[in-house]
Design an enzyme around this catalytic site. Structure first.
Site, PDB file in Angstrom:
ATOM      1  N   LYS A 126       0.877  -1.187   0.000  1.00 37.21           N
ATOM      2  CA  LYS A 126       0.000   0.000   0.000  1.00 37.21           C
ATOM      3  C   LYS A 126       0.904   1.223   0.000  1.00 37.21           C
ATOM      4  O   LYS A 126       2.052   1.153   0.458  1.00 37.21           O
ATOM      5  CB  LYS A 126      -0.871   0.015   1.254  1.00 37.21           C
ATOM      6  CG  LYS A 126      -2.076   0.914   1.159  1.00 37.21           C
ATOM      7  CD  LYS A 126      -3.246   0.184   0.534  1.00 37.21           C
ATOM      8  CE  LYS A 126      -4.432   1.080   0.257  1.00 37.21           C
ATOM      9  NZ  LYS A 126      -5.608   0.308  -0.165  1.00 37.21           N
ATOM     10  N   ASP A 166      -6.962   4.285  -4.525  1.00 37.73           N
ATOM     11  CA  ASP A 166      -7.662   4.140  -3.235  1.00 37.73           C
ATOM     12  C   ASP A 166      -8.281   5.520  -2.988  1.00 37.73           C
ATOM     13  O   ASP A 166      -8.482   6.278  -3.947  1.00 37.73           O
ATOM     14  CB  ASP A 166      -6.691   3.722  -2.117  1.00 37.73           C
ATOM     15  CG  ASP A 166      -7.406   3.285  -0.841  1.00 37.73           C
ATOM     16  OD1 ASP A 166      -7.914   2.153  -0.791  1.00 37.73           O
ATOM     17  OD2 ASP A 166      -7.485   4.077   0.122  1.00 37.73           O
ATOM     18  N   GLY A 237     -20.262   6.840   2.626  1.00 37.37           N
ATOM     19  CA  GLY A 237     -19.319   7.259   1.599  1.00 37.37           C
ATOM     20  C   GLY A 237     -20.078   7.706   0.364  1.00 37.37           C
ATOM     21  O   GLY A 237     -21.314   7.562   0.264  1.00 37.37           O
ATOM     22  N   PHE A 238     -19.367   8.260  -0.599  1.00 33.82           N
ATOM     23  CA  PHE A 238     -20.001   8.649  -1.872  1.00 33.82           C
ATOM     24  C   PHE A 238     -19.005   8.495  -3.015  1.00 33.82           C
ATOM     25  O   PHE A 238     -19.247   8.931  -4.134  1.00 33.82           O
ATOM     26  CB  PHE A 238     -20.481  10.107  -1.804  1.00 33.82           C
ATOM     27  CG  PHE A 238     -19.341  11.101  -1.679  1.00 33.82           C
ATOM     28  CD1 PHE A 238     -18.812  11.416  -0.441  1.00 33.82           C
ATOM     29  CD2 PHE A 238     -18.776  11.686  -2.814  1.00 33.82           C
ATOM     30  CE1 PHE A 238     -17.744  12.310  -0.324  1.00 33.82           C
ATOM     31  CE2 PHE A 238     -17.721  12.577  -2.708  1.00 33.82           C
ATOM     32  CZ  PHE A 238     -17.201  12.893  -1.458  1.00 33.82           C
ATOM     33  N   GLY A 239     -17.854   7.864  -2.720  1.00 35.29           N
ATOM     34  CA  GLY A 239     -16.770   7.767  -3.703  1.00 35.29           C
ATOM     35  C   GLY A 239     -16.887   6.549  -4.605  1.00 35.29           C
ATOM     36  O   GLY A 239     -17.992   6.042  -4.846  1.00 35.29           O
ATOM     37  N   ASN A 240     -15.747   6.091  -5.051  1.00 32.47           N
ATOM     38  CA  ASN A 240     -15.690   5.014  -6.036  1.00 32.47           C
ATOM     39  C   ASN A 240     -16.418   3.751  -5.558  1.00 32.47           C
ATOM     40  O   ASN A 240     -17.232   3.167  -6.279  1.00 32.47           O
ATOM     41  CB  ASN A 240     -14.211   4.713  -6.338  1.00 32.47           C
ATOM     42  CG  ASN A 240     -14.042   3.505  -7.231  1.00 32.47           C
ATOM     43  OD1 ASN A 240     -13.781   2.411  -6.761  1.00 32.47           O
ATOM     44  ND2 ASN A 240     -14.243   3.702  -8.518  1.00 32.47           N
ATOM     45  N   VAL A 241     -16.145   3.333  -4.336  1.00 32.23           N
ATOM     46  CA  VAL A 241     -16.709   2.077  -3.843  1.00 32.23           C
ATOM     47  C   VAL A 241     -18.219   2.216  -3.625  1.00 32.23           C
ATOM     48  O   VAL A 241     -19.007   1.365  -4.049  1.00 32.23           O
ATOM     49  CB  VAL A 241     -15.995   1.638  -2.542  1.00 32.23           C
ATOM     50  CG1 VAL A 241     -16.586   0.343  -2.015  1.00 32.23           C
ATOM     51  CG2 VAL A 241     -14.494   1.482  -2.787  1.00 32.23           C
ATOM     52  N   ALA A 242     -18.623   3.321  -2.993  1.00 30.45           N
ATOM     53  CA  ALA A 242     -20.039   3.563  -2.743  1.00 30.45           C
ATOM     54  C   ALA A 242     -20.812   3.606  -4.069  1.00 30.45           C
ATOM     55  O   ALA A 242     -21.887   3.003  -4.202  1.00 30.45           O
ATOM     56  CB  ALA A 242     -20.223   4.879  -1.986  1.00 30.45           C
ATOM     57  N   TRP A 243     -20.245   4.252  -5.055  1.00 31.84           N
ATOM     58  CA  TRP A 243     -20.896   4.386  -6.368  1.00 31.84           C
ATOM     59  C   TRP A 243     -21.204   3.031  -7.003  1.00 31.84           C
ATOM     60  O   TRP A 243     -22.337   2.751  -7.421  1.00 31.84           O
ATOM     61  CB  TRP A 243     -19.993   5.241  -7.279  1.00 31.84           C
ATOM     62  CG  TRP A 243     -20.335   5.198  -8.723  1.00 31.84           C
ATOM     63  CD1 TRP A 243     -21.433   5.742  -9.317  1.00 31.84           C
ATOM     64  CD2 TRP A 243     -19.561   4.562  -9.756  1.00 31.84           C
ATOM     65  NE1 TRP A 243     -21.393   5.488 -10.671  1.00 31.84           N
ATOM     66  CE2 TRP A 243     -20.257   4.775 -10.964  1.00 31.84           C
ATOM     67  CE3 TRP A 243     -18.364   3.863  -9.783  1.00 31.84           C
ATOM     68  CZ2 TRP A 243     -19.787   4.278 -12.182  1.00 31.84           C
ATOM     69  CZ3 TRP A 243     -17.884   3.375 -10.983  1.00 31.84           C
ATOM     70  CH2 TRP A 243     -18.594   3.578 -12.179  1.00 31.84           C
TER      71      TRP A 243
HETATM   72  P1  NDP Z   1     -12.882   7.805  -2.875  1.00 30.06           P
HETATM   73  O1  NDP Z   1     -11.792   8.776  -2.784  1.00 30.06           O
HETATM   74  O2  NDP Z   1     -13.494   7.492  -4.175  1.00 30.06           O
HETATM   75  O3  NDP Z   1     -14.055   8.209  -1.900  1.00 30.06           O
HETATM   76  C1  NDP Z   1     -13.901   8.274  -0.523  1.00 30.06           C
HETATM   77  C2  NDP Z   1     -14.619   9.486  -0.087  1.00 30.06           C
HETATM   78  O4  NDP Z   1     -15.179   9.230   1.188  1.00 30.06           O
HETATM   79  C3  NDP Z   1     -13.664  10.638   0.036  1.00 30.06           C
HETATM   80  O5  NDP Z   1     -14.094  11.653  -0.778  1.00 30.06           O
HETATM   81  C4  NDP Z   1     -13.708  10.979   1.509  1.00 30.06           C
HETATM   82  O6  NDP Z   1     -13.804  12.364   1.783  1.00 30.06           O
HETATM   83  C5  NDP Z   1     -14.975  10.381   1.962  1.00 30.06           C
HETATM   84  N1  NDP Z   1     -14.885  10.138   3.362  1.00 30.06           N
HETATM   85  C6  NDP Z   1     -13.786  10.078   4.122  1.00 30.06           C
HETATM   86  N2  NDP Z   1     -14.088   9.915   5.397  1.00 30.06           N
HETATM   87  C7  NDP Z   1     -15.418   9.863   5.438  1.00 30.06           C
HETATM   88  C8  NDP Z   1     -16.330   9.690   6.476  1.00 30.06           C
HETATM   89  N3  NDP Z   1     -15.948   9.555   7.735  1.00 30.06           N
HETATM   90  N4  NDP Z   1     -17.628   9.643   6.193  1.00 30.06           N
HETATM   91  C9  NDP Z   1     -18.023   9.764   4.942  1.00 30.06           C
HETATM   92  N5  NDP Z   1     -17.190   9.932   3.906  1.00 30.06           N
HETATM   93  C10 NDP Z   1     -15.914   9.994   4.157  1.00 30.06           C
HETATM   94  O7  NDP Z   1     -12.375   6.453  -2.167  1.00 30.06           O
HETATM   95  P2  NDP Z   1     -12.813   4.956  -2.407  1.00 30.06           P
HETATM   96  O8  NDP Z   1     -14.268   4.873  -2.634  1.00 30.06           O
HETATM   97  O9  NDP Z   1     -11.900   4.370  -3.392  1.00 30.06           O
HETATM   98  O10 NDP Z   1     -12.464   4.295  -1.000  1.00 30.06           O
HETATM   99  C11 NDP Z   1     -13.406   4.178   0.066  1.00 30.06           C
HETATM  100  C12 NDP Z   1     -12.989   3.037   0.989  1.00 30.06           C
HETATM  101  O11 NDP Z   1     -12.941   1.805   0.243  1.00 30.06           O
HETATM  102  C13 NDP Z   1     -11.610   3.181   1.620  1.00 30.06           C
HETATM  103  O12 NDP Z   1     -11.627   2.576   2.890  1.00 30.06           O
HETATM  104  C14 NDP Z   1     -10.718   2.359   0.688  1.00 30.06           C
HETATM  105  O13 NDP Z   1      -9.557   1.926   1.327  1.00 30.06           O
HETATM  106  C15 NDP Z   1     -11.657   1.215   0.371  1.00 30.06           C
HETATM  107  N6  NDP Z   1     -11.362   0.427  -0.822  1.00 30.06           N
HETATM  108  C16 NDP Z   1     -11.183   1.007  -2.047  1.00 30.06           C
HETATM  109  C17 NDP Z   1     -10.951   0.219  -3.160  1.00 30.06           C
HETATM  110  C18 NDP Z   1     -10.820   0.781  -4.531  1.00 30.06           C
HETATM  111  O14 NDP Z   1     -10.612   0.003  -5.451  1.00 30.06           O
HETATM  112  N7  NDP Z   1     -10.942   2.085  -4.729  1.00 30.06           N
HETATM  113  C19 NDP Z   1     -10.827  -1.238  -3.053  1.00 30.06           C
HETATM  114  C20 NDP Z   1     -11.096  -1.756  -1.737  1.00 30.06           C
HETATM  115  C21 NDP Z   1     -11.323  -0.935  -0.676  1.00 30.06           C
HETATM  116  P3  NDP Z   1     -12.584  13.149   2.569  1.00 30.06           P
HETATM  117  O15 NDP Z   1     -11.456  13.047   1.644  1.00 30.06           O
HETATM  118  O16 NDP Z   1     -13.010  14.557   2.742  1.00 30.06           O
HETATM  119  O17 NDP Z   1     -12.365  12.509   3.889  1.00 30.06           O
HETATM  120  O1  2IT Z   2      -7.907  -1.553  -0.780  1.00 32.55           O
HETATM  121  C1  2IT Z   2      -7.832  -2.045  -1.924  1.00 32.55           C
HETATM  122  O2  2IT Z   2      -7.959  -3.257  -2.114  1.00 32.55           O
HETATM  123  C2  2IT Z   2      -7.626  -1.145  -3.061  1.00 32.55           C
HETATM  124  N1  2IT Z   2      -7.574   0.064  -2.866  1.00 32.55           N
HETATM  125  C3  2IT Z   2      -7.454  -1.704  -4.445  1.00 32.55           C
HETATM  126  C4  2IT Z   2      -6.028  -2.122  -4.664  1.00 32.55           C
HETATM  127  C5  2IT Z   2      -5.678  -2.539  -6.058  1.00 32.55           C
HETATM  128  O3  2IT Z   2      -4.486  -2.857  -6.248  1.00 32.55           O
HETATM  129  O4  2IT Z   2      -6.514  -2.574  -6.951  1.00 32.55           O
END
Ligand code: NDP
Ligand code: 2IT
Length: 446
Positions: A126, A166, A237-243
């Site tokens: 990581k 991430d 959340g509202f980012g990549n994973v939530a979407w």
């Molecule tokens: P994104 O950047 O797409 O979205 C995450 C968003 O969530 C950020 O904008 C962040 O805002 C917000 N956030 C942070 N803290 C909080 C909170 N306490 N409550 C609500 N929202 C919050 O990230 P991902 O969707 O990629 O990642 C989300 C989670 O999933 C993480 O734990 C990540 O490690 C995990 N994950 C991601 C993977 C991937 O492929 N992307 C794979 C497996 C796991 P702010 O920056 O202002 O805090």
């Molecule tokens: O937490 C995770 O598994 C990720 N952010 C994805 C890692 C990856 O190599 O695709």
């Protein structure tokens, strides 16, 4: 707790002060492994777990870059190369002001077990930076990424270490990082995953983590003879994973009623679907980090400063960040009838929150099992890059689905075998551990 495990945890705490998240991740895993270490003294004498809590290598470096005002800015960059027993280091990069060595060590540690569970040949790593993408211009993000890669490139490679996205790192950032890697090495290779489709990326990678979470939750529900159809779902959340998760839940007939951001959560009684799901992408791209925007646009309830765990939901999918759900939240979810908690984020539930779920015997799965679809699809991207042949959307999605179903089965079978039926936490930790431990045993004292 056995003397061996409590001594190991105490050593980890003493040796790594001010890394509470790393302690938490190790504690959870070590407790699950008690029974394995009892049954297999050979792992104890080879000091497998003692080796696994020590990263193979940590790189920490300065990232200087120029902001739009012409002022020099200095951030800190990291790459944790945790374990390469079963394949090249693999894991995401996180750009967020909260990033520290300890946070990345917890994430790298979790990644080792997660990657093992996927059944693909990937070790764990990581990295990231305390860079804050919020409010930064595209030019600033690009200059930062270029500077970050100018140091990182010498430590990674398609057969050495393959980073991905991430929090704060998506396709745009992967593009800037890839461009700089190519320039420095004169190589077009699969050194990063999550690439754009025109330059080596895989179909379904953007959706993969969220889809995978929902495929996993679907398997959990099946255990109780149920499905997503007609279920109310709370997502954080509202980012990549939530979407990805929201989209798939909706496709399967469930209704997602919440999203959350650092500013609070939104409650949409009609369900988040259609253009609302599309708008999540806009919110993330805006770098504003506000879900209040969503509430204003679609005229739904906004609860400032609160997390979504007080709402009535059958299923909860925490997809924001670590330690966003504590024991009190867990109790509230259960009181409101929640029957299934499937983690999309890494370690979103605190240790006492996990205990509440386990004691209540509800369906509860740890992120390292249920969010493995992201890295698994990264593994599929690596395969396609090696073959120089892209797969169709159907092919990737089918493989992702199969991998998630297999992880689910492995967790349950392993839990059963070790006398803890239905315990996904122990099942995931033990199954993830065994493959890596056996590979380490085969490879001697390294
Ligand atoms: P994104 O950047 O797409 O979205 C995450 C968003 O969530 C950020 O904008 C962040 O805002 C917000 N956030 C942070 N803290 C909080 C909170 N306490 N409550 C609500 N929202 C919050 O990230 P991902 O969707 O990629 O990642 C989300 C989670 O999933 C993480 O734990 C990540 O490690 C995990 N994950 C991601 C993977 C991937 O492929 N992307 C794979 C497996 C796991 P702010 O920056 O202002 O805090
Ligand atoms: O937490 C995770 O598994 C990720 N952010 C994805 C890692 C990856 O190599 O695709």
């Amino acid at each position: 707790m056995s003397e061996y495990v409590s001594r190991l945890i105490a050593q980890v705490k003493a040796k790594n002060p001010s890394e509470p998240e790393f302690h938490q991740a190790v504690e959870e895993v070590a407790q699950s492994l008690e029974i394995v270490l009892e049954r297999h003294p050979e792992y104890r004498s080879a000091k497998i777990l003692e080796r696994m809590v020590e990263p193979e290598r940590v790189v920490m470096f300065r990232v200087p870059w120029m902001d739009d005002q012409g002022e020099a800015q200095i951030n800190r960059g990291f790459r944790i190369q945790m374990n390469s027993a079963i394949g090249p280091y693999k894991g995401g990069l996180r750009f967020h002001p909260s990033v520290t060595l300890g946070i990345l060590k917890f994430l790298a540690f979790e990644q080792v077990f997660k990657n093992s569970l996927t059944s693909l040949p990937m070790g764990g790593g990581k990295g990231g930076s305390d860079f804050d993408p919020k409010g930064k211009s595209e030019g600033e993000v690009m200059r930062f990424c270029q500077s970050f890669m100018t140091e990182l490139f010498r430590h990674i490679g398609p057969d050495t270490d393959v980073p991905a996205g991430d929090i704060g790192v998506g396709t745009r950032e992967i593009g800037f990082l890839f461009g700089q890697y190519k320039r420095l090495t004169r190589e077009f290779s699969g050194v990063l995953t999550g690439k754009g489709l025109n330059w080596g990326g895989s179909l379904v990678r953007p959706e993969a983590t969220g889809y995978g979470v929902v495929y996993f939750a679907e398997e959990m529900l099946k255990v109780k003879g149920q499905s997503f159809a007609g279920k109310t779902v709370a997502v954080s959340g509202f980012g990549n994973v939530a979407w990805g998760a929201v989209e798939k839940v909706t496709q399967l007939g469930g209704k997602v009623v919440t999203l959350s951001g650092p500013d609070g959560f939104v409650y949409d009684k009609d369900g988040i679907r259609g253009e609302k799901v599309q708008y999540m992408l806009e919110m993330r791209a805006s770098s504003r980090d506000r879900v209040q925007d969503f509430a204003e646009k679609f005229k739904v309830e906004f609860h400032p400063g609160k997390r979504p765990w007080s709402v009535k939901a059958d299923v909860a999918l925490p997809c924001a960040t670590q330690n966003e759900l504590n024991a009190e939240d867990a109790k509230m979810l259960l009181q409101n009838g929640c029957m299934c908690v499937c983690e999309g984020a890494n370690m979103p539930t605190t240790l006492d929150g996990v205990k509440v779920f386990l004691d209540a015997h509800v369906l509860y799965s740890p992120g390292k099992a249920s969010n493995a679809g992201g890295v698994a699809t990264s593994g599929l991207e690596m395969s396609q890059n090696s073959m120089r042949l892209p797969w169709s959307k159907e092919e990737v999605d089918h493989r992702l689905h199969e991998i998630m179903t297999n992880i689910h089965r492995t967790c349950l079978e392993t839990a059963e075998k070790f006398g803890m039926p239905g315990n996904y936490v122990n099942g995931a930790n033990i199954a993830g551990f065994l493959k890596v431990a056996d590979a380490m045993m085969d490879q001697g004292l390294v």
